[in-house]
Design a protein around this motif. Structure first.
Motif, mmCIF file in Angstrom:
data_model
loop_
_atom_site.group_PDB
_atom_site.id
_atom_site.type_symbol
_atom_site.label_atom_id
_atom_site.label_comp_id
_atom_site.label_asym_id
_atom_site.label_seq_id
_atom_site.Cartn_x
_atom_site.Cartn_y
_atom_site.Cartn_z
ATOM 1 N N LEU A 1 0.841 -1.204 0.000
ATOM 2 C CA LEU A 1 0.000 0.000 0.000
ATOM 3 C C LEU A 1 0.871 1.246 0.000
ATOM 4 N N THR A 2 2.042 1.117 0.581
ATOM 5 C CA THR A 2 3.028 2.187 0.568
ATOM 6 C C THR A 2 4.284 1.555 -0.026
ATOM 7 N N SER A 3 5.369 2.284 -0.094
ATOM 8 C CA SER A 3 6.584 1.568 -0.470
ATOM 9 C C SER A 3 6.983 0.709 0.717
ATOM 10 N N VAL A 4 7.467 -0.480 0.419
ATOM 11 C CA VAL A 4 7.626 -1.495 1.453
ATOM 12 C C VAL A 4 9.021 -2.086 1.401
ATOM 13 N N ASP A 5 9.537 -2.334 2.574
ATOM 14 C CA ASP A 5 10.885 -2.835 2.748
ATOM 15 C C ASP A 5 10.782 -4.115 3.575
ATOM 16 N N THR A 6 11.249 -5.229 3.024
ATOM 17 C CA THR A 6 11.112 -6.498 3.735
ATOM 18 C C THR A 6 12.418 -7.289 3.738
ATOM 19 N N CYS A 7 12.466 -8.285 4.617
ATOM 20 C CA CYS A 7 13.494 -9.303 4.539
ATOM 21 C C CYS A 7 12.834 -10.582 4.070
ATOM 22 N N ALA A 8 13.334 -11.135 2.971
ATOM 23 C CA ALA A 8 12.786 -12.378 2.445
ATOM 24 C C ALA A 8 13.625 -13.541 2.940
ATOM 25 N N ILE A 9 12.960 -14.463 3.606
ATOM 26 C CA ILE A 9 13.673 -15.585 4.208
ATOM 27 C C ILE A 9 13.160 -16.880 3.592
ATOM 28 N N PRO A 10 14.040 -17.657 2.951
ATOM 29 C CA PRO A 10 13.587 -18.923 2.384
ATOM 30 C C PRO A 10 13.045 -19.835 3.476
ATOM 31 N N VAL A 11 11.986 -20.544 3.151
ATOM 32 C CA VAL A 11 11.389 -21.457 4.120
ATOM 33 C C VAL A 11 12.417 -22.484 4.591
ATOM 34 N N LYS A 12 13.253 -22.900 3.670
ATOM 35 C CA LYS A 12 14.283 -23.870 4.045
ATOM 36 C C LYS A 12 15.198 -23.325 5.123
ATOM 37 N N THR A 13 15.520 -22.063 5.021
ATOM 38 C CA THR A 13 16.357 -21.437 6.038
ATOM 39 C C THR A 13 15.641 -21.421 7.382
ATOM 40 N N VAL A 14 14.350 -21.103 7.342
ATOM 41 C CA VAL A 14 13.580 -21.116 8.583
ATOM 42 C C VAL A 14 13.637 -22.512 9.207
ATOM 43 N N GLU A 15 13.489 -23.528 8.365
ATOM 44 C CA GLU A 15 13.502 -24.898 8.889
ATOM 45 C C GLU A 15 14.850 -25.257 9.497
ATOM 46 N N MET A 16 15.914 -24.871 8.817
ATOM 47 C CA MET A 16 17.235 -25.189 9.342
ATOM 48 C C MET A 16 17.501 -24.458 10.650
ATOM 49 N N LEU A 17 17.098 -23.207 10.688
ATOM 50 C CA LEU A 17 17.276 -22.438 11.911
ATOM 51 C C LEU A 17 16.458 -23.051 13.044
ATOM 52 N N ALA A 18 15.245 -23.462 12.708
ATOM 53 C CA ALA A 18 14.369 -24.016 13.740
ATOM 54 C C ALA A 18 14.949 -25.308 14.304
ATOM 55 N N ALA A 19 15.623 -26.072 13.452
ATOM 56 C CA ALA A 19 16.199 -27.327 13.915
ATOM 57 C C ALA A 19 17.257 -27.078 14.991
ATOM 58 N N GLU A 20 17.981 -25.963 14.841
ATOM 59 C CA GLU A 20 19.031 -25.685 15.814
ATOM 60 C C GLU A 20 18.537 -24.838 16.983
ATOM 61 N N GLN A 21 17.490 -24.096 16.737
ATOM 62 C CA GLN A 21 16.996 -23.189 17.773
ATOM 63 C C GLN A 21 15.488 -23.364 17.927
ATOM 64 N N PRO A 22 15.105 -24.320 18.756
ATOM 65 C CA PRO A 22 13.680 -24.675 18.848
ATOM 66 C C PRO A 22 12.780 -23.515 19.260
ATOM 67 N N GLN A 23 13.339 -22.520 19.926
ATOM 68 C CA GLN A 23 12.471 -21.405 20.324
ATOM 69 C C GLN A 23 11.908 -20.657 19.126
ATOM 70 N N LEU A 24 12.500 -20.890 17.959
ATOM 71 C CA LEU A 24 11.943 -20.289 16.748
ATOM 72 C C LEU A 24 10.535 -20.822 16.487
ATOM 73 N N HIS A 25 10.306 -22.092 16.836
ATOM 74 C CA HIS A 25 8.966 -22.648 16.738
ATOM 75 C C HIS A 25 7.975 -21.818 17.523
ATOM 76 N N ARG A 26 8.399 -21.457 18.703
ATOM 77 C CA ARG A 26 7.532 -20.682 19.581
ATOM 78 C C ARG A 26 7.231 -19.303 18.974
ATOM 79 N N THR A 27 8.268 -18.680 18.435
ATOM 80 C CA THR A 27 8.051 -17.384 17.790
ATOM 81 C C THR A 27 7.084 -17.520 16.627
ATOM 82 N N LEU A 28 7.264 -18.572 15.858
ATOM 83 C CA LEU A 28 6.371 -18.795 14.726
ATOM 84 C C LEU A 28 4.925 -18.980 15.187
ATOM 85 N N LEU A 29 4.752 -19.757 16.239
ATOM 86 C CA LEU A 29 3.409 -19.962 16.771
ATOM 87 C C LEU A 29 2.794 -18.628 17.169
ATOM 88 N N THR A 30 3.608 -17.783 17.784
ATOM 89 C CA THR A 30 3.123 -16.461 18.176
ATOM 90 C C THR A 30 2.682 -15.659 16.964
#
Lengths: 237, 237
Positions: B111-140
């Motif tokens: 709707l406006t100019s937008v600035d994002t960080c694009a994160i591959p799902v695979k990266t999210v999965e790999m990060l989650a494997a090492e840092q389970p609290q990422l699951h919790r953040t995702l749930l939130t």
DNA sequence: CGTGTGCTTGACAAGTTTCAATAGACGTGG
DNA sequence: CCACGTCTATTGAAACTTGTCAAGCACACG
């Protein structure tokens, strides 16, 4: 097994093993061995039409797998107006927000008599620790809830009353295995579609006159799905 | 760092470390060490007003943390009618459904100019494997999305146009740090509230005449939040 | 056999959409 | 720098939809 005619909370014993909804519910791909270590904490909860499964603001200590019946999730505006934000049916998870430590975000009220499995959040956590795929199942349940919610905005809260009612009827008909489906009270329908009971009543009367639906009882109906879908240009699978 | 004036995808290097939204976003409590192993896969994506971040039905390969700007999530009825089901702002996660392997469920449009960080799902999965609290953040994040969705049903799709517009204005004002907040086009507002552009235009004109809001530009406004809240009986924190 | 609760219907009021016309903002090119 | 075309916002009037208020009806329950 359920004690026939009983109400309230009952200890599950063998019931989970033969559960009819396990394949779609929370424990769909859980190791039986692991599961057996924890399932003593699970209670069967049966409530009758009109009863609360839980109440908005209460600490979320359990999630509920719906085994039978329909549950409405209700929120309120400051002026007391209520809005039904979702219906839960067999296999759905009620109170999912409890898994993040949150309080319940809705009143969960039975529209029909309802049969659930109440699972303490602590049990879910312990199970998840041993069986990480439970995380995945939980995520899927969140996604189901969100996509239902989006669909309620897009299809049930947009357009003229006739279309909204028709889209709700399609949903109700498609989420029932029987030929006749449960038709909620006019006031409840109104609270799902943001319409008054009078408008809903008139719309349903119109649909009956047009031969698009037929009331089996005041709260059960049969519908000509093909015609209904044609009207709202829904895919006619 | 961002290359000034550039568009499209840019390799992040040091940007994540100083990210202004990390504290509310996906990697809020991630170990820097673990994070560094993966963050080379993360791209900064900037898009201009009106551009698509992703499109409904596309395979969901990346999630996007919104760093700046506002994104609308749009769904369509078979007849082409569109409905905006949510707005995403700084710190929100766009395309979260990609984390369950699903295709995108909406058109995500700036709707406006937008600035994002694009994160591959695979990266999210790999990060989650090492840092389970990422699951919790995702749930939130799922929970945030769902509770926003419920709130859109309850507060933005219920009641007369004046109330709906006011509730939206309150939301917009409260989700901005500046004194003036971004006011979407009348047609977009209509698609959020299930109203026509004409009705929205008239309602906003009325609110201006009543001194409840003031237009800084055609797309920026200031509001008397206290009065607006009093009208819809919202808590006046 | 009354009584209550929920459903239906009618008549009118209010709110919203529709159609149509005008006004304003913005960017492009002469 | 201004004229032009485009796109968005605004406004009016009429048609239509929905809400409101009020009354009557039907069925279930005590």
């Amino acid at each position: 097994m359920t004690i026939p005619g009983s109400k309230g909370e009952i200890l599950t014993n063998e019931i989970c093993k033969v559960c009819t909804v396990r394949s779609v519910a929370l424990f769909q791909d859980l190791d039986l061995e692991v599961f057996n270590k924890f399932h003593s904490a699970i209670r069967e909860v049966e409530i009758s039409k009109g009863d609360h499964l839980y109440t908005i603001g209460d600490p979320g200590e359990r999630v509920f797998t719906i085994r039978q019946g329909i549950v409405k999730l209700v929120q309120y505006l400051p002026d007391g107006t209520q809005r039904i934000v979702r219906l839960l049916k067999q296999g759905d998870l009620a109170g999912i927000e409890a898994t993040t430590g949150s309080t319940y975000q809705h009143d969960a009220i039975a529209l029909t008599s309802v049969d659930t499995c109440a699972i303490p959040v602590k049990t879910v956590e312990m199970l998840a620790a041993e069986q990480p795929q439970l995380h995945r199942t939980l995520l899927t349940k969140w996604q189901d809830a969100l996509s239902t919610s989006d669909s309620w905005l897009t299809r049930l809260s947009t357009g003229p009353s006739r279309y909204r009612v028709i889209r709700l009827l399609i949903w109700l008909a498609e989420n029932t295995s029987e030929k006749a489906f449960y038709l909620p009270g006019r006031e409840d329908i109104g609270n799902m579609l943001a319409l008054t009971t009078e408008t809903v009543s008139r719309t349903i009367a119109d649909l009956r006159r047009d031969g698009l639906i037929e009331l089996v009882r005041s709260d059960f109906a049969r519908a000509d799905l093909r015609k209904l879908k044609a009207i709202v240009k829904d895919a006619t699978d």
